[in-house]
Design an enzyme around this catalytic site. Structure first.
Site, short mmCIF file in Angstrom:
data_model
loop_
_atom_site.label_atom_id
_atom_site.label_comp_id
_atom_site.label_asym_id
_atom_site.label_seq_id
_atom_site.Cartn_x
_atom_site.Cartn_y
_atom_site.Cartn_z
N GLU A 110 39.04 21.88 60.95
CA GLU A 110 39.97 21.84 62.02
C GLU A 110 40.92 23.13 61.89
O GLU A 110 41.37 23.03 60.78
CB GLU A 110 40.60 20.31 62.31
N GLU A 116 40.32 8.21 61.93
CA GLU A 116 39.61 9.54 62.31
C GLU A 116 39.80 10.39 61.02
O GLU A 116 40.68 10.41 60.21
CB GLU A 116 40.69 10.40 63.38
#
Ligand code: NAG
Ligand code: NAG
Ligand code: NAG
Ligand code: NAG
Length: 342
Positions: free
Chosen positions: A164, A159
């Site tokens: 974020e 990932e």
């Protein structure tokens, strides 16, 4: 996204299951944009392969709407394509920009789930240069937005978290999650090879049952995330992924390199990245494969709740979810997502 439970995620019908049958659609979306390439001003070897932009953004051959239970335990109802569009949570504006938002009109009681959207590209990638321009991104207490790529068999296919953060954060976090297998780490010596505004967080990329932190960089430029990102018109994030390295850059709206604007990107001209992961510390090819591009806004859930007061919010996350006005800033406004291949 942090705190993903492997067991839960593996049991889900991931959007990427459809990738292989439909991969040819991505080919049809290939543009001949490199015709306009000016080889006298750019040494880029990258050629535009997929451009997600404009009125055809939500063409069902391009994106899957994830509408299953949130694997990160958010108080969120991710919507199907039909519901997201009929509820006005996913739409393309007249100016060609795409909006993905959290419901900010429905009053709930504490503990009820709020509607939001999570999309994943139908096509999957084994590398390339990913560039996305956003005019705005979600922020606010109880929000957990992310722009990321992920492989089907988490965490073994990896990932890559490009944007974020949670709540009222004023910095972006850039992260890799890998499987166990061979070592995958950030080396502390990379601190001299990254942007002056970046700092190394956790060194270990492997996510396990006991630690899903991943290996992280923090971009301390307040323009890199949330309110500070939006206040100056957003900007561009770029992620360059090949077998040697994964590098990520952030450019605020006023500082976007002309080669990115001209769609002849040449990462070697951009200076030190905000995040650097190299095959000296991690066998990139063995840990990262078949990634789909994902954009979502979670509501509460693991990281949001564990750092709720720490990131400037008061009360409880569940109480915050109940009041729709807390989500007036919870929207992505996307100019485009582009994928280049060399
Ligand atoms: C392209 O390469 C030439 C020769 O190596 C160099 O002089 C020039 O600065 C490069 N241009 C860019 C935009 O990197
Ligand atoms: C959606 O994409 C397919 C495949 O590229 C194309 O044939 C179709 O015309 C597109 N539909 C719309 C509404 O853009
Ligand atoms: C770091 O962030 C500050 C504050 O936004 C900005 O003025 C400066 O240009 C940034 N430096 C780099 C190298 O990006
Ligand atoms: C929801 O958020 C949008 C975007 O910020 C805003 O324009 C709109 O007024 C909000 N809706 C309500 C009912 O407050």
């Amino acid at each position: 996204m942090h705190f993903i439970s492997t067991a839960v995620l593996l049991s889900l019908p991931l959007s990427s299951l459809a990738v292989h049958q439909t991969r040819s659609f991505g080919q049809q979306h290939r543009r001949a944009a490199h015709k306009a390439r000016d080889t006298t001003t750019s040494n880029s070897t990258y050629v535009l392969e997929d451009l997600y932009q404009g009125q055809s953004f939500f063409n069902s051959s391009l994106w899957t709407f994830f509408d299953d239970t949130d694997p990160t335990a958010g108080l969120v109802n991710y919507q199907s394509s039909a519901d997201a569009q009929s509820k006005g949570l996913a739409y393309v504006q007249d100016d060609g920009t795409t909006v993905l938002k959290v419901d900010n009109t429905t009053s709930l009681t504490s503990g009820q789930y709020r509607d939001s959207v999570r999309i994943g590209s139908v096509k999957s990638y084994n590398g390339g240069l990913f560039i996305a321009s956003f005019y705005a991104m979600p922020w606010g207490c109880a929000t957990w937005p992310a722009f990321w790529t992920v492989g089907p068999n988490w965490p073994d296919q990896g990932e890559i978290d490009i944007i974020e953060g949670v709540n009222l954060n004023t910095h972006n976090q850039l992260t890799l999650h890998s499987g166990s297998g061979s070592a995958c780490t950030i080396e502390s010596s990379f601190s001299s090879l990254i942007s002056a505004n970046s700092t190394i967080g956790n060194l270990q990329c492997a996510s396990s049952d006991t630690s899903n932190t991943g290996c992280t960089y923090i971009d301390n430029d307040p323009r890199s995330y949330g309110q500070g990102f939006n206040a100056q018109g957003g900007g561009v994030y770029a992620m360059d992924w090949n077998s040697d390295a994964i590098k990520m850059w952030f450019f605020p709206r006023s500082d976007i390199p002309s080669d990115i604007i001209n769609k002849t990107p040449n990462p070697s001209s951009w200076g030190n990245p905000a995040a650097l992961f190299s095959n000296t510390g991690c066998d990139i090819s063995s840990h990262f494969s078949e990634h789909t591009i994902t954009i979502n806004t979670d509501v509460c859930g693991g990281w949001t709740e564990s750092s709720f007061s720490g990131s400037g919010c008061s009360g409880t996350c569940a109480d915050t979810v109940a009041d729709p006005s807390n989500f007036d800033n919870a929207q992505w406004q996307i100019e485009y997502v582009a994928v280049y291949q060399s």
